[in-house]
Enzyme design. Structure first.
Site, PDB file in Angstrom:
ATOM      1  N   GLN A  26     -38.071  39.571   4.749  1.00  0.00           N
ATOM      2  CA  GLN A  26     -38.969  40.564   5.354  1.00  0.00           C
ATOM      3  C   GLN A  26     -38.778  40.596   6.860  1.00  0.00           C
ATOM      4  O   GLN A  26     -38.707  41.673   7.463  1.00  0.00           O
ATOM      5  CB  GLN A  26     -40.426  40.255   4.991  1.00  0.00           C
ATOM      6  CG  GLN A  26     -40.695  40.473   3.512  1.00  0.00           C
ATOM      7  CD  GLN A  26     -42.134  40.206   3.126  1.00  0.00           C
ATOM      8  OE1 GLN A  26     -42.915  39.695   3.930  1.00  0.00           O
ATOM      9  NE2 GLN A  26     -42.487  40.518   1.896  1.00  0.00           N
TER      10      GLN A  26
ATOM     11  N   ASP B 291     -40.087  33.958  -5.334  1.00  0.00           N
ATOM     12  CA  ASP B 291     -41.173  34.599  -6.089  1.00  0.00           C
ATOM     13  C   ASP B 291     -41.264  34.092  -7.530  1.00  0.00           C
ATOM     14  O   ASP B 291     -42.230  34.404  -8.233  1.00  0.00           O
ATOM     15  CB  ASP B 291     -40.985  36.119  -6.090  1.00  0.00           C
ATOM     16  CG  ASP B 291     -41.158  36.710  -4.690  1.00  0.00           C
ATOM     17  OD1 ASP B 291     -41.833  36.074  -3.855  1.00  0.00           O
ATOM     18  OD2 ASP B 291     -40.613  37.801  -4.434  1.00  0.00           O
TER      19      ASP B 291
ATOM     20  N   SER C 122     -38.478  45.013  -4.279  1.00  0.00           N
ATOM     21  CA  SER C 122     -37.875  44.995  -2.936  1.00  0.00           C
ATOM     22  C   SER C 122     -36.998  46.223  -2.720  1.00  0.00           C
ATOM     23  O   SER C 122     -37.022  46.846  -1.649  1.00  0.00           O
ATOM     24  CB  SER C 122     -37.007  43.746  -2.767  1.00  0.00           C
ATOM     25  OG  SER C 122     -37.803  42.600  -2.770  1.00  0.00           O
TER      26      SER C 122
ATOM     27  N   SER D 255     -36.558  34.378   5.830  1.00  0.00           N
ATOM     28  CA  SER D 255     -37.404  35.470   5.355  1.00  0.00           C
ATOM     29  C   SER D 255     -36.667  36.802   5.400  1.00  0.00           C
ATOM     30  O   SER D 255     -36.255  37.259   6.467  1.00  0.00           O
ATOM     31  CB  SER D 255     -38.677  35.557   6.201  1.00  0.00           C
ATOM     32  OG  SER D 255     -39.299  36.812   5.996  1.00  0.00           O
TER      33      SER D 255
ATOM     34  N   ARG E 199     -48.308  37.537  -9.513  1.00  0.00           N
ATOM     35  CA  ARG E 199     -47.390  36.595 -10.173  1.00  0.00           C
ATOM     36  C   ARG E 199     -48.133  35.406 -10.783  1.00  0.00           C
ATOM     37  O   ARG E 199     -47.684  34.824 -11.763  1.00  0.00           O
ATOM     38  CB  ARG E 199     -46.300  36.139  -9.205  1.00  0.00           C
ATOM     39  CG  ARG E 199     -45.466  37.322  -8.712  1.00  0.00           C
ATOM     40  CD  ARG E 199     -44.135  36.934  -8.144  1.00  0.00           C
ATOM     41  NE  ARG E 199     -43.628  38.016  -7.306  1.00  0.00           N
ATOM     42  CZ  ARG E 199     -43.000  39.105  -7.758  1.00  0.00           C
ATOM     43  NH1 ARG E 199     -42.779  39.255  -9.043  1.00  0.00           N
ATOM     44  NH2 ARG E 199     -42.579  40.038  -6.929  1.00  0.00           N
TER      45      ARG E 199
ATOM     46  N   ARG F 142     -49.594  29.823  -2.910  1.00  0.00           N
ATOM     47  CA  ARG F 142     -49.118  29.607  -4.290  1.00  0.00           C
ATOM     48  C   ARG F 142     -48.909  28.143  -4.644  1.00  0.00           C
ATOM     49  O   ARG F 142     -48.745  27.838  -5.830  1.00  0.00           O
ATOM     50  CB  ARG F 142     -47.849  30.432  -4.549  1.00  0.00           C
ATOM     51  CG  ARG F 142     -48.153  31.902  -4.714  1.00  0.00           C
ATOM     52  CD  ARG F 142     -46.936  32.707  -5.127  1.00  0.00           C
ATOM     53  NE  ARG F 142     -47.296  34.111  -5.303  1.00  0.00           N
ATOM     54  CZ  ARG F 142     -46.455  35.124  -5.223  1.00  0.00           C
ATOM     55  NH1 ARG F 142     -45.171  34.900  -4.975  1.00  0.00           N
ATOM     56  NH2 ARG F 142     -46.874  36.359  -5.401  1.00  0.00           N
TER      57      ARG F 142
ATOM     58  N   LYS G 193     -47.858  33.359   0.720  1.00  0.00           N
ATOM     59  CA  LYS G 193     -47.607  34.502  -0.158  1.00  0.00           C
ATOM     60  C   LYS G 193     -48.952  35.188  -0.466  1.00  0.00           C
ATOM     61  O   LYS G 193     -49.942  34.937   0.219  1.00  0.00           O
ATOM     62  CB  LYS G 193     -46.883  34.044  -1.422  1.00  0.00           C
ATOM     63  CG  LYS G 193     -45.478  33.510  -1.158  1.00  0.00           C
ATOM     64  CD  LYS G 193     -44.567  34.600  -0.637  1.00  0.00           C
ATOM     65  CE  LYS G 193     -43.211  34.077  -0.224  1.00  0.00           C
ATOM     66  NZ  LYS G 193     -42.402  35.079   0.469  1.00  0.00           N
TER      67      LYS G 193
HETATM   68  C1  S3P Z   1     -39.381  40.252  -0.017  1.00  0.00           C
HETATM   69  C2  S3P Z   1     -39.041  39.043   0.525  1.00  0.00           C
HETATM   70  C3  S3P Z   1     -39.712  37.774   0.177  1.00  0.00           C
HETATM   71  C4  S3P Z   1     -40.481  37.897  -1.138  1.00  0.00           C
HETATM   72  C5  S3P Z   1     -41.290  39.156  -1.214  1.00  0.00           C
HETATM   73  C6  S3P Z   1     -40.402  40.376  -1.064  1.00  0.00           C
HETATM   74  C7  S3P Z   1     -38.668  41.458   0.442  1.00  0.00           C
HETATM   75  O1  S3P Z   1     -40.618  37.454   1.203  1.00  0.00           O
HETATM   76  O2  S3P Z   1     -41.312  36.776  -1.325  1.00  0.00           O
HETATM   77  O3  S3P Z   1     -41.956  39.236  -2.466  1.00  0.00           O
HETATM   78  O4  S3P Z   1     -38.737  42.509  -0.238  1.00  0.00           O
HETATM   79  O5  S3P Z   1     -38.005  41.380   1.483  1.00  0.00           O
HETATM   80  P1  S3P Z   1     -40.143  36.675   2.525  1.00  0.00           P
HETATM   81  O6  S3P Z   1     -39.018  37.428   3.083  1.00  0.00           O
HETATM   82  O7  S3P Z   1     -41.333  36.697   3.432  1.00  0.00           O
HETATM   83  O8  S3P Z   1     -39.795  35.307   2.077  1.00  0.00           O
END
Ligand code: S3P
Length: 427
Positions: free
Chosen positions: A167, A313, A21, A165, A386, A344, A340
């Site tokens: 992201q 994760d 990340s 989230s 994973r 998963r 994911k």
């Molecule tokens: C991530 C946020 C997570 C995670 C992903 C990386 C990030 O996803 O599962 O592997 O770098 O912001 P979500 O924000 O969709 O939950």
């Protein structure tokens, strides 16, 4: 591929690769800041290399040196209309965060990814970005790739996220940095805050008040040096291995310990694992430290609520850990697992069942009854890094041979995983 099985013990130190990340974000911020950014301990896994490739197509100079990455940023205004499609490979973080950046750029771009990306939901980002004023098209009303995007002037907004989230939050913060006025994002539960930390590290301002995160548009970010700590989500596989392989003692060096990411440590403690945490006092934006784990007698636990985003994760490897604990482990409130790299809930349950684990899928998680012996068999990562690593650790405690299909997916986040595993096997 035949995986090493029935390992007598794992001993030694491992330096897990850089955090995925944080590595993605270091390239993105370096690309939109002005001046030079240097990134140390960058994760050279497939996902982060996809981010580099996309920004190169946007005209950013990025040099991958042996021990660091150097990015020459010319600010947001320096990004150029790409002449080619932006291919994100398997990386959800790349596509979702990039959309936030591209939403404010006055040019056209097209984003695609692999088969897994084509199935992952994008409306969570495209819909709020349309609310900001970006024009975004895609399959099924911009739910799926290919996504075509024409950015432009954005209006700051307040947005309450329907899901937890990081992201989505990060994409909207990137849009907010380019929008008129203030953008406020309200989270459902606290998710990883690497974006917020990085805005500050690049000289910007961000206000965090409980679950509210606000940024002002029009801030100028300046290039800096980013030290990426080791990825706790990669360390998690060796933490689990150290706990369940007999005669083991492993120290994982320089692991990121950002509290929004340390749910795995809480779960190991709740399960009674023999784990020591030694945080560094180095004043870095992202805290880190050494983790030492030894073979442990584990008990089942319940994992739910606000803990879920702090270990989302790690759930595949936690399921394996739970299969080696006395009693029942319940994982709930984790429906996000369905979207994911694979679904998963399904891949964990189906693959572990093939190895004799007593595990049942639920609507929002799974229930595991320990303790079961891991039997031999043929399993697959289904292209999910994973799941592949979790199955490789399952093989470590199996008396029988295990064949893992699509093991190459592991290079998405941990290219030298098997090298590290083999280096720990005691003679
Ligand atoms: C991530 C946020 C997570 C995670 C992903 C990386 C990030 O996803 O599962 O592997 O770098 O912001 P979500 O924000 O969709 O939950």
């Amino acid at each position: 591929m035949k995986i090493v099985h029935d390992i007598p013990g794992l001993k030694g130190n491992v330096q897990v690769p850089g955090d995925k990340s944080i590595s993605h974000r270091s390239i993105m911020f370096g690309a939109i800041a002005t001046g030079e950014t240097k990134v140390t301990n960058f994760l050279q896994g497939d996902d982060c290399l996809s981010t580099i490739s996309c920004f190169r197509k946007l005209g950013v100079q990025i040099e991958l040196q042996e021990d660091q990455v150097v990015i020459k940023g010319s600010g947001l205004a320096g990004l150029k209309e790409p002449k080619d499609i932006l291919h994100v490979g398997n990386s959800g973080t790349t596509i979702r965060l990039m959309m936030g950046i591209l939403a404010g750029r006055d040019f056209h771009s097209v984003l695609i990814g692999d088969e897994s990306i084509a199935k992952r939901p994008m409306t969570r980002v495209t819909k709020p970005l349309q609310q900001f004023g970006a024009s975004i098209q895609g399959r099924k009303n911009a739910e799926f790739t290919p996504i075509s995007l024409k950015g432009g002037p954005l209006q700051g907004t307040t947005y309450e996220m329907p899901i937890a989230s990081a992201q989505v939050k990060s994409a909207l913060l990137f849009a907010g940095l380019q929008a008129d006025g203030t953008t406020t994002i309200i989270e459902q539960a606290r998710t990883r805050d690497h974006t917020e930390k990085m805005i500050k590290a690049f000289g910007g301002k961000v206000q965090v008040d409980g679950l509210k995160v606000s940024v002002q548009g029009g801030q100028e970010l300046k290039g800096t040096t980013v030290h990426v700590p080791g990825d706790i989500s990669s360390a998690a596989f060796f933490l689990a291995a150290g706990a369940i392989v007999p005669n083991s003692k492993i120290t994982l060096k320089n692991v990121g310990l950002n509290p929004t990411r340390t749910g795995m440590i809480d779960v190991l403690s709740a399960m009674g694992a023999n784990l020591q945490v030694a945080p560094y006092e180095n004043g870095q934006a992202e805290p880190a430290g050494d983790l030492t784990i030894q073979t442990s007698a584990l008990r089942g636990t319940v994992i739910d609520g606000e803990l879920i985003p702090r270990l989302i994760d790690e759930i595949p490897i936690i399921a394996l850990l739970a299969s080696q604990a006395e009693g029942q482990t319940i994982i709930k409130d984790a429906e996000e697992l369905k979207v994911k790299e694979t679904n998963r809930i399904d891949t964990v349950v189906n693959e572990l069942r093939k190895l004799g684990v007593k595990i049942t899928a639920t609507d929002d998680g799974m229930v595991i009854d320990g303790k079961s012996a891991i039997s031999g068999g043929k399993v697959s990562s289904h292209g999910d890094h994973r799941i592949g690593m979790m199955l490789a650790i399952a093989a470590a405690i199996s008396k029988e041979e295990i064949h893992l299909e699509e093991a190459e997916a592991i290079s998405v986040s941990y290219p030298n995983f098997f090298e590290h595993l083999h280096s720990l096997i005691s003679e």
